[in-house]
Design an enzyme around this catalytic site. Sequence first.
Site, PDB file in Angstrom:
ATOM      1  N   GLU A  60       0.816  -1.224   0.000  1.00 34.11           N
ATOM      2  CA  GLU A  60       0.000   0.000   0.000  1.00 34.11           C
ATOM      3  C   GLU A  60       0.846   1.269   0.000  1.00 34.11           C
ATOM      4  O   GLU A  60       0.530   2.231  -0.697  1.00 34.11           O
ATOM      5  CB  GLU A  60      -0.956   0.024   1.194  1.00 34.11           C
ATOM      6  CG  GLU A  60      -2.202  -0.826   1.032  1.00 34.11           C
ATOM      7  CD  GLU A  60      -1.985  -2.280   1.403  1.00 34.11           C
ATOM      8  OE1 GLU A  60      -0.878  -2.632   1.862  1.00 34.11           O
ATOM      9  OE2 GLU A  60      -2.935  -3.076   1.247  1.00 34.11           O
ATOM     10  N   HIS A 129      -9.862  -4.733  11.123  1.00 28.77           N
ATOM     11  CA  HIS A 129     -10.538  -4.570   9.830  1.00 28.77           C
ATOM     12  C   HIS A 129     -11.840  -3.789   9.948  1.00 28.77           C
ATOM     13  O   HIS A 129     -12.694  -3.892   9.072  1.00 28.77           O
ATOM     14  CB  HIS A 129     -10.830  -5.939   9.211  1.00 28.77           C
ATOM     15  CG  HIS A 129      -9.636  -6.605   8.624  1.00 28.77           C
ATOM     16  ND1 HIS A 129      -8.584  -7.045   9.382  1.00 28.77           N
ATOM     17  CD2 HIS A 129      -9.310  -6.892   7.345  1.00 28.77           C
ATOM     18  CE1 HIS A 129      -7.663  -7.582   8.610  1.00 28.77           C
ATOM     19  NE2 HIS A 129      -8.072  -7.501   7.361  1.00 28.77           N
TER      20      HIS A 129
END
Lengths: 327, 326
Positions: A60, A129
């Site tokens: 990322e 998450h």
Amino acid sequence: MRTLRYREALREAMIEEMERDRTVFLMGEEVGYYNGAYKVSEGMLEKFGPERVVDAPIAEGGFAGLGVGAAMVGLRPIIEFMTWNFSAIAFDQILNNAAKIRQMSGGQYNCPIVFRGPNASAKQVGSQHSHAMEHFYAQVPGLKVVAPAFPADAKGLMKAAIRDDNPVLVMESETLYSIKGEVPDDLDVVPFGRAQIVRPGSQATIVAYSRMTHVALDAAAALEKEGISVEVLDLRSLRPLDEDTIVASVKKTHRCVVVHEGWPYGGVGAEISDRVQRLAFDWLDAPVLRVTTRDVPMPYNAKLEQYCMPQVDRVIAAVRRAVHRSA
Amino acid sequence: MLGRQTMDHEHLASLYRQMLLIRRLEEEAARAYAMGKIGGFLHLYIGQEAVGVGACATLTRDDYVVTTYRDHGIAIAKGMAPGAMMAELYGKATGCSGGLGGSMHMFDKPNNMLGGHGIIGGHIPLGVGAAFASKYNKDGRVTLCFFGDGAVSIQGFHEGVSLAALWKLPIVFICENNEYSMGTPLSRTLSQTDVSLKAVGYGIPHDRFFATDVLEVEQRIGQAVERARNESMPTLVEVRTYRFRGHSMSDPGKYRTAAELEEQKQKDPLIQARLKLELGWDAAKLAALEASVEAEVEAAVKFAEDSPEPDASVLEPTTYDGPFAS
């Protein structure tokens, strides 16, 4: 007017913008051959080829930074995070580069980039998450942050994000991807900084965005049955924030409840509370209340997760508190 | 590469001029810093000039350069006006970044200088992005991405090199290995102190050499630039160099001995270039060149001194393009 799912609306926006501007490309994990982890980019590889729908490795920080560099020299990247949780890995690129390139260069370089992906809770995916990342990003000058609740806004805000000459963060929602909604055939861009009154009312204002707009609408419907008329504002855009529409509604209803996912310490709700007390102090009949995710990491257990997330009953209770205080 | 016998002294003189210009600008910056005219951090390029000058000599104006916070010299090598550089250090409105960036953020769009950057390794993916755009647009441009040996341990380096290698992007990664990441020697930060070998894991070519001779820097970086331009193949180049000053102005340099510093100064690439010119070039021309550098440095300092400070009205328009988003 057509009925589209939220994910289809996002996809349509990206396809239309990629058709009209060759500098727009999509990059992220699984966006191409896999057709998107949540199928938002389904079919786009076939349509545009691997040069413009680019599968990135799990890096990322690397591909977010690549996007910033490409944006500096004239491309218009759409960088997909499989979820916004993983943007924490790229936080340095968003905070230190995307948001600051224009300022650090004295206005010489722009960064016309879109970062997008699903945000906040999904379903029992645990503490790492389930983050509501918009609170971190909306604080940063140089960034714009939008969070659509409906398919039409998802499309219109995505198109506006791609055309914007600044970095724009589009907060989608895994739990909204399949919802359907009407999308006007001639829909172009939905401008930033304009909240929408999605339900008019007279006794209290609920300010919400993204999935919480739907929770707020359910709460308002229930409250109507007990004789409380609630106005629901869907912010759509968090930065810029439509202060005028919020303040006008609160001046009418005299009460304000802010509903969002994410923790109560600071954040978008605290920002709205500050603005309402500063700008509508003399119109308020009750303190501004907030309904947020509880102040703990998100638990896995289904019941505890539901307990931590903002629910309709908690929103109803907050509105009652605001209304009955002065009743 | 021209051999020593047939060396083009005019060309060497032009490189020497740039190196001297950078050296003298940095010395003046140190002086101004000591007088309180420059604030914040100041990381000087003194000792490393041959790297930036030799590397940028291989580029066209269209090619991109991005670097770390030790950026003044590389900005000058890429074509930035000395006045714009010095005025930026002074925080003046006429600075390259309008006085908003300072020492660590030297940007120059007309010369495709994509900035100096303050977060170690964070700019490496940016350089990869510029190279991605060049491949996407098929514009034939090359990106030089400079960083220090201290950046080799961080994520930005590895992910940046990994992506550039994966997608075969036209970029040259130049590690300016000056032996110390701030005050810590390489041997205490890297298990493998041959930085160029990091390329092996990514399957790209690599090179490693000392920057004593600016012409050798030009020639060796030139090979990597041609590889990037013609084959769209990235290269990792480790250029071994040495900074004669501290990491920043606040660094007393207690982690190295005076003898080590003195030994390195004997190899000063600026002096090496000058010695060659003394031997093979016109003495009058050399004197005139050096006098012109002095005049240019003096003018840059005066420009910085005389320039106005930026007004607060610049803050919002430089934060967003278009209406301010609050």
